[in-house]
Design a protein around this motif. Structure first.
Motif, mmCIF file in Angstrom:
data_model
loop_
_atom_site.group_PDB
_atom_site.id
_atom_site.type_symbol
_atom_site.label_atom_id
_atom_site.label_comp_id
_atom_site.label_asym_id
_atom_site.label_seq_id
_atom_site.Cartn_x
_atom_site.Cartn_y
_atom_site.Cartn_z
ATOM 1 N N ASN A 58 0.779 -1.243 0.000
ATOM 2 C CA ASN A 58 0.000 0.000 0.000
ATOM 3 C C ASN A 58 0.804 1.282 0.000
ATOM 4 O O ASN A 58 0.206 2.380 -0.045
ATOM 5 C CB ASN A 58 -0.945 -0.002 1.210
ATOM 6 C CG ASN A 58 -1.846 -1.211 1.177
ATOM 7 O OD1 ASN A 58 -2.403 -1.541 0.138
ATOM 8 N ND2 ASN A 58 -1.949 -1.915 2.288
ATOM 9 N N VAL A 91 1.353 6.650 -1.244
ATOM 10 C CA VAL A 91 0.429 5.752 -0.545
ATOM 11 C C VAL A 91 -0.765 5.485 -1.464
ATOM 12 O O VAL A 91 -1.291 6.413 -2.101
ATOM 13 C CB VAL A 91 -0.043 6.382 0.794
ATOM 14 C CG1 VAL A 91 -1.147 5.552 1.440
ATOM 15 C CG2 VAL A 91 1.135 6.543 1.742
ATOM 16 N N PHE A 132 -5.730 3.981 1.086
ATOM 17 C CA PHE A 132 -5.067 3.879 2.395
ATOM 18 C C PHE A 132 -4.584 5.238 2.895
ATOM 19 O O PHE A 132 -3.919 5.315 3.925
ATOM 20 C CB PHE A 132 -3.895 2.888 2.330
ATOM 21 C CG PHE A 132 -4.343 1.460 2.428
ATOM 22 C CD1 PHE A 132 -4.307 0.784 3.640
ATOM 23 C CD2 PHE A 132 -4.839 0.802 1.313
ATOM 24 C CE1 PHE A 132 -4.743 -0.525 3.734
ATOM 25 C CE2 PHE A 132 -5.281 -0.511 1.400
ATOM 26 C CZ PHE A 132 -5.234 -1.183 2.614
ATOM 27 N N MET A 137 -0.193 6.471 7.186
ATOM 28 C CA MET A 137 0.818 5.578 6.600
ATOM 29 C C MET A 137 2.065 6.336 6.138
ATOM 30 O O MET A 137 3.196 5.895 6.386
ATOM 31 C CB MET A 137 0.218 4.809 5.431
ATOM 32 C CG MET A 137 1.194 3.802 4.890
ATOM 33 S SD MET A 137 0.410 2.570 3.878
ATOM 34 C CE MET A 137 1.831 1.549 3.538
#
Ligand code: COA
Length: 128
Positions: free
Chosen positions: A38, A57, A61, A66
């Motif tokens: 991801n 990313v 997501f 992240m």
């Protein structure tokens, strides 16, 4: 891994996609890459400076922390070397990325006019 990076990069940067060969060349030239299903981040250390080359990313997501987590992992790796400053460039109109970097301690130190197809590049630095 390289094929997955190619696929993810195309999703994150539809107008300037990097191929698996590009990622392989980056590794050969000394870049470090962390990638998952991801997201990915690429950086390079040269002497006492480091550069975040790119980060991306998968859209579904995003806004889950992240990118910030990958940035922290990269910075922790960078800190193992004798690095004093981390640099990066970001397009002036890329608000999500600029906010990400600002929130993580990167400060604007310059502008490269019309660097990305007529869009200014903002040069940012984080002192460790
Ligand atoms: C930029 C990018 C990597 C951010 O990834 P992300 O995983 O969504 O970011 P995070 O969830 O870790 O967000 C961290 C911080 O970044 C900022 N941010 C992220 N997305 C944002 C958005 N859409 N608008 C405003 N700020 C945003 C926020 O400050 C956020 O902190 P907060 O959620 O506490 O407010 C992602 O949008 C992306 O892949 N974009 C396409 C590729 C790209 O432009 N890469 C950067 C090249 S320089």
């Amino acid at each position: 891994m390289l094929a997955k990076l190619e696929e993810l990069h195309k999703i994150c940067f539809p107008h300037k996609s990097w191929s698996a060969v590009d990622f392989s060349d980056l590794k050969k030239s000394g870049c470090e890459i962390i990638g998952s299903d991801n997201g990915f981040i690429v950086w390079r250390v040269v002497m006492d400076e480091a550069e975040i080359i790119t980060i991306g990313v998968r859209p579904d997501f995003r806004k889950t922390g992240m990118a910030a987590a990958m940035l922290t992992i990269a910075e922790n790796e960078i800190k193992k070397s004798n690095v004093k400053k981390i640099f990066l460039e970001v397009a002036e109109n890329n608000i999500p990325a600029r906010k990400l970097y600002e929130k993580n301690g990167y400060k604007q130190i310059g502008i490269r006019p019309k660097y990305y197809d007529g869009i200014d590049a903002i040069l940012m630095e984080k002192r460790l």
